[in-house]
Design an enzyme around this catalytic site. Structure first.
Site, mmCIF file in Angstrom:
data_model
loop_
_atom_site.group_PDB
_atom_site.id
_atom_site.type_symbol
_atom_site.label_atom_id
_atom_site.label_comp_id
_atom_site.label_asym_id
_atom_site.label_seq_id
_atom_site.Cartn_x
_atom_site.Cartn_y
_atom_site.Cartn_z
ATOM 1 N N GLY A 202 0.373 -1.040 -0.183
ATOM 2 C CA GLY A 202 -0.025 -0.307 0.032
ATOM 3 C C GLY A 202 0.434 1.794 0.216
ATOM 4 O O GLY A 202 1.947 0.738 0.677
ATOM 5 N N CYS A 203 0.366 3.003 -0.491
ATOM 6 C CA CYS A 203 1.410 3.601 -0.216
ATOM 7 C C CYS A 203 1.566 3.904 1.026
ATOM 8 O O CYS A 203 3.031 4.367 1.375
ATOM 9 C CB CYS A 203 0.088 5.111 -1.583
ATOM 10 S SG CYS A 203 -1.723 4.879 -0.087
ATOM 11 N N TYR A 204 0.485 4.127 1.881
ATOM 12 C CA TYR A 204 0.983 4.419 3.311
ATOM 13 C C TYR A 204 1.752 3.718 3.461
ATOM 14 O O TYR A 204 3.246 3.967 4.708
ATOM 15 C CB TYR A 204 -0.213 5.097 3.885
ATOM 16 C CG TYR A 204 -0.566 5.823 3.557
ATOM 17 C CD1 TYR A 204 0.106 7.224 3.906
ATOM 18 C CD2 TYR A 204 -2.538 5.420 2.977
ATOM 19 C CE1 TYR A 204 -1.229 8.475 3.171
ATOM 20 C CE2 TYR A 204 -3.017 6.913 3.018
ATOM 21 C CZ TYR A 204 -2.111 8.160 3.177
ATOM 22 O OH TYR A 204 -3.709 9.480 2.652
#
Length: 310
Positions: free
Chosen positions: A117-119
């Site tokens: 995921g990005c975060y």
């Protein structure tokens, strides 16, 4: 018939799929399989495409990604899933090459790779080396704050900020106030934590980019933890990494602000350690593109490992 590997992007009209397509267009080491617009939602044609491909990239919502994996009946087909459907599944290889020295080779030989995921990319990049170095206890009561560009919300949110009603879009939004966001389990597992971190996500009125921050208090860390030891541990872990750089002590001392857009349209990420030994307060920071290292850039990096090896 060409011997070049055949790549199929399932969901190539979404935000991530479009960017992957753009990054792969014109490459001479692979072929792209594309379905006509009228067939993109045809399950039979999608199944044929997935099972014909050497590598299929899934740029789909979680439920649709699981359904796409269920369509695979060719044992040679390799999958990169950009959704969050398989990020904590032990049967899938986690697609963060810089996570450990052997991760690139694991990705290179895997049949099933799940894109981070990005975060979580920023959180894991900061925390995992420090937990492994014994500088951050795995049960530390972590609170992770991150601000992303609005593209992180997908096509609907992009339309909100770029469509006819863009003038009414909020300049800044904090969300996930129930603290049930889907990312903390992924962060906990791959950072080596024993407790679920608190995660507070936000987005601003800019298209792409992320600044993620994690505050630490020296009184809750081992006695030998300091701003320099935290920075040195990160620097040691990422020595030689192509896409992840750690600010030097000198760079950190002269940095007064962080621009979330500085790495836009790249697959790069910068990590930094700020704060004060005197006050006993430290700030871990990661800056990267939510659509680059946080999505399409990472997917292409994993694809290249699977095509060409570590």
């Amino acid at each position: 018939m060409s011997n070049l590997p055949l790549i199929f992007i399932d969901g190539d009209q979404g935000t991530t799929g479009l960017q992957i397509n753009e990054r792969l267009r014109g490459r001479s080491d692979l072929r792209l399989l594309t379905l006509p617009a009228a067939e993109r939602k045809d399950v039979r044609r999608r199944a044929e495409a997935i099972n014909t491909a050497d590598i299929a990239l899934l740029c789909l919502p979680d439920a649709a990604a699981r359904e796409a994996v269920a369509l695979v009946d060719n044992p040679k087909v390799r999958i990169i899933d950009a959704s969050s459907a398989h990020r904590t599944d032990p049967g899938w290889t986690y697609g963060f090459p810089e996570m450990s020295p052997d991760q690139p080779s694991r990705i290179a030989t895997a049949l099933r790779v799940t894109n981070p995921g990005c975060y979580p990319t920023g959180a894991i990049a900061l925390l995992r080396p420090l937990v492994q170095a014994g500088l951050v206890p795995p049960d530390y009561p972590l609170a992770i704050h991150a601000v992303s560009g609005y593209s992180g919300g997908g096509r609907a949110q992009v339309e909100q900020y770029e469509g006819e009603h863009a003038a009414n879009a909020a300049p800044f939004v904090t969300y996930g106030l129930g603290l049930q966001h889907k990312h903390p389990p992924e962060m906990q597992l791959h950072a080596g934590l024993t407790q679920r971190p608190v995660f507070v996500p936000s987005y601003g009125a800019f298209r792409q980019g992320i600044v993620l921050t994690i505050a630490l208090q020296a009184r809750l860390l081992p006695a030998h933890a300091s701003k320099e030891s935290l920075r040195a541990a990160l620097e040691s872990h990422y020595a030689g990494a192509r896409h992840v750089k750690v600010l030097t002590a000198g760079q950190s001392a002269t940095t007064e602000r962080l621009d979330p857009t500085v790495h836009n349209n790249s697959n790069d990420m910068t990590l930094g350690v700020f704060g004060s030994d005197q006050e006993g307060h430290f700030l871990l920071c990661a800056v990267f593109d939510n659509l680059g290292k946080g999505a399409s850039g990472a997917a292409v990096q994993n694809l290249d490992l699977m095509l060409h090896g570590a």
